[in-house]
Design a protein around this motif. Structure first.
Motif, PDB file in Angstrom:
ATOM      1  N   ALA A 128      -4.798   9.819  -2.496  1.00 26.60           N
ATOM      2  CA  ALA A 128      -6.017   9.619  -3.291  1.00 26.60           C
ATOM      3  C   ALA A 128      -5.688   9.198  -4.724  1.00 26.60           C
ATOM      4  O   ALA A 128      -6.578   8.769  -5.458  1.00 26.60           O
ATOM      5  N   ASP A 129      -4.442   9.319  -5.138  1.00 25.45           N
ATOM      6  CA  ASP A 129      -4.007   8.913  -6.467  1.00 25.45           C
ATOM      7  C   ASP A 129      -3.837   7.393  -6.463  1.00 25.45           C
ATOM      8  O   ASP A 129      -2.879   6.859  -5.888  1.00 25.45           O
ATOM      9  N   ASP A 130      -4.786   6.690  -7.107  1.00 25.77           N
ATOM     10  CA  ASP A 130      -4.816   5.224  -7.050  1.00 25.77           C
ATOM     11  C   ASP A 130      -3.504   4.585  -7.501  1.00 25.77           C
ATOM     12  O   ASP A 130      -2.994   3.677  -6.843  1.00 25.77           O
ATOM     13  N   GLU A 131      -2.971   5.052  -8.604  1.00 25.95           N
ATOM     14  CA  GLU A 131      -1.753   4.434  -9.147  1.00 25.95           C
ATOM     15  C   GLU A 131      -0.562   4.662  -8.220  1.00 25.95           C
ATOM     16  O   GLU A 131       0.202   3.735  -7.928  1.00 25.95           O
ATOM     17  N   LEU A 132      -0.389   5.885  -7.756  1.00 28.65           N
ATOM     18  CA  LEU A 132       0.733   6.220  -6.883  1.00 28.65           C
ATOM     19  C   LEU A 132       0.630   5.436  -5.565  1.00 28.65           C
ATOM     20  O   LEU A 132       1.603   4.839  -5.099  1.00 28.65           O
ATOM     21  N   ARG A 133      -0.561   5.419  -4.992  1.00 24.39           N
ATOM     22  CA  ARG A 133      -0.786   4.724  -3.719  1.00 24.39           C
ATOM     23  C   ARG A 133      -0.568   3.222  -3.885  1.00 24.39           C
ATOM     24  O   ARG A 133       0.088   2.581  -3.067  1.00 24.39           O
ATOM     25  N   ARG A 134      -1.126   2.664  -4.948  1.00 23.45           N
ATOM     26  CA  ARG A 134      -1.009   1.219  -5.186  1.00 23.45           C
ATOM     27  C   ARG A 134       0.457   0.822  -5.344  1.00 23.45           C
ATOM     28  O   ARG A 134       0.905  -0.192  -4.786  1.00 23.45           O
ATOM     29  N   GLY A 135       1.220   1.617  -6.092  1.00 23.20           N
ATOM     30  CA  GLY A 135       2.645   1.332  -6.275  1.00 23.20           C
ATOM     31  C   GLY A 135       3.416   1.391  -4.964  1.00 23.20           C
ATOM     32  O   GLY A 135       4.262   0.522  -4.686  1.00 23.20           O
ATOM     33  N   PHE A 136       3.130   2.385  -4.151  1.00 20.83           N
ATOM     34  CA  PHE A 136       3.787   2.522  -2.856  1.00 20.83           C
ATOM     35  C   PHE A 136       3.421   1.346  -1.941  1.00 20.83           C
ATOM     36  O   PHE A 136       4.292   0.745  -1.314  1.00 20.83           O
ATOM     37  N   ALA A 137       2.139   1.002  -1.899  1.00 23.82           N
ATOM     38  CA  ALA A 137       1.665  -0.078  -1.032  1.00 23.82           C
ATOM     39  C   ALA A 137       2.301  -1.415  -1.414  1.00 23.82           C
ATOM     40  O   ALA A 137       2.761  -2.163  -0.549  1.00 23.82           O
ATOM     41  N   SER A 138       2.347  -1.696  -2.708  1.00 21.56           N
ATOM     42  CA  SER A 138       2.899  -2.989  -3.127  1.00 21.56           C
ATOM     43  C   SER A 138       4.418  -3.034  -2.950  1.00 21.56           C
ATOM     44  O   SER A 138       4.964  -4.068  -2.575  1.00 21.56           O
ATOM     45  N   ARG A 139       5.081  -1.931  -3.172  1.00 19.79           N
ATOM     46  CA  ARG A 139       6.537  -1.899  -3.039  1.00 19.79           C
ATOM     47  C   ARG A 139       6.984  -2.091  -1.594  1.00 19.79           C
ATOM     48  O   ARG A 139       8.024  -2.683  -1.325  1.00 19.79           O
ATOM     49  N   HIS A 140       6.190  -1.573  -0.653  1.00 22.35           N
ATOM     50  CA  HIS A 140       6.601  -1.597   0.750  1.00 22.35           C
ATOM     51  C   HIS A 140       5.688  -2.461   1.630  1.00 22.35           C
ATOM     52  O   HIS A 140       5.791  -2.417   2.850  1.00 22.35           O
ATOM     53  N   SER A 141       4.796  -3.226   1.019  1.00 15.90           N
ATOM     54  CA  SER A 141       3.889  -4.133   1.730  1.00 15.90           C
ATOM     55  C   SER A 141       3.006  -3.418   2.753  1.00 15.90           C
ATOM     56  O   SER A 141       2.815  -3.901   3.874  1.00 15.90           O
ATOM     57  N   TYR A 142       2.469  -2.255   2.362  1.00 23.40           N
ATOM     58  CA  TYR A 142       1.518  -1.539   3.217  1.00 23.40           C
ATOM     59  C   TYR A 142       0.093  -1.873   2.798  1.00 23.40           C
ATOM     60  O   TYR A 142      -0.161  -2.263   1.657  1.00 23.40           O
ATOM     61  N   ASP A 143      -0.827  -1.689   3.709  1.00 21.95           N
ATOM     62  CA  ASP A 143      -2.244  -1.908   3.462  1.00 21.95           C
ATOM     63  C   ASP A 143      -2.777  -0.738   2.629  1.00 21.95           C
ATOM     64  O   ASP A 143      -2.837   0.394   3.104  1.00 21.95           O
ATOM     65  N   GLU A 144      -3.155  -1.022   1.394  1.00 21.38           N
ATOM     66  CA  GLU A 144      -3.590   0.045   0.479  1.00 21.38           C
ATOM     67  C   GLU A 144      -4.839   0.756   0.973  1.00 21.38           C
ATOM     68  O   GLU A 144      -4.962   1.985   0.865  1.00 21.38           O
ATOM     69  N   ALA A 145      -5.781   0.030   1.538  1.00 21.95           N
ATOM     70  CA  ALA A 145      -7.017   0.657   2.043  1.00 21.95           C
ATOM     71  C   ALA A 145      -6.708   1.622   3.179  1.00 21.95           C
ATOM     72  O   ALA A 145      -7.269   2.715   3.260  1.00 21.95           O
TER      73      ALA A 145
END
Length: 195
Positions: free
Chosen positions: A117-134
């Motif tokens: 639920a932490d937008d910044e943490l999730r966004r960083g993880f998603a972009s670093r590993h090419s995961y779907d943020e939603a």
């Protein structure tokens, strides 16, 4: 050392192997179901990978009593649905006259999946590993009572899961050690019966 600092100890694989040899000297390994997809207690548990939520001591389970699937947050993902569909397919095809099992979905308080639920943490993880943020955002477990309802509904609505599987939802409180029923055990409704 500063106050509040946690020391992590590496796993001692020699000790683990000693425990394994001790186990192998007992007859406990023989306490398995005759058919591997029909556990002794006809129970399938989906719960979190968190080591505080090990269903064996929490529910008094022994080897062979249950099928256990562990995912981050105990979330019912497409992979969990696929595994469950496979088990129900085996049951239907190989043991059609055997009783059907209960599926217990267990989410818990103080879940690390809440960090999705932490937008910044999730966004960083998603972009670093090419995961779907939603998709990652949907995995957050902030209120286990709410998310377990969502996951029970996901199982019950899956066309791949046999309608005879009774599905329930539970919230585990890591502070008290108690389970609370959130969704009563029930089989999925038959779409043809609904109309």
């Amino acid at each position: 050392m500063s106050a509040g600092r946690t020391i992590l100890v590496m796993a001692d694989f020699d000790a683990l192997l000693r425990h394994n040899r001790d186990f192998a000297r007992t007859d406990a390994r023989n306490r398995v179901p005759a058919i591997p997809f029909l556990p002794h207690q006809q129970l399938y548990v989906v719960t979190c990978i968190d080591p505080r939520v090990d269903p064996h001591p929490l529910l008094g389970l022994e080897l062979g009593d249950a099928i256990v699937a562990r995912t981050v947050g105990g979330r019912v993902t497409p992979a969990v649905l696929q595994d469950l569909a496979w088990i129900t397919h085996l049951h239907r095809e190989k043991t059609p006259d055997a009783g059907w099992f209960d599926l217990a979905v267990v989410h818990h308080t103080d879940c690390g999946a809440g960090l999705f639920a932490d937008d910044e943490l999730r966004r960083g993880f998603a972009s670093r590993h090419s995961y779907d943020e939603a998709a990652l955002r949907d995995l957050a477990v902030v209120d286990p009572g709410e998310t377990v309802r969502t996951d029970v509904d996901r199982v019950r609505r899956s066309a791949s899961i046999d309608l005879r599987v009774r599905v329930s939802g539970w919230s585990y409180d890591v502070a008290t050690g108690l389970l609370t029923e959130v969704v009563r055990p029930a089989a999925s409704p038959d779409p043809a019966a609904i109309g």
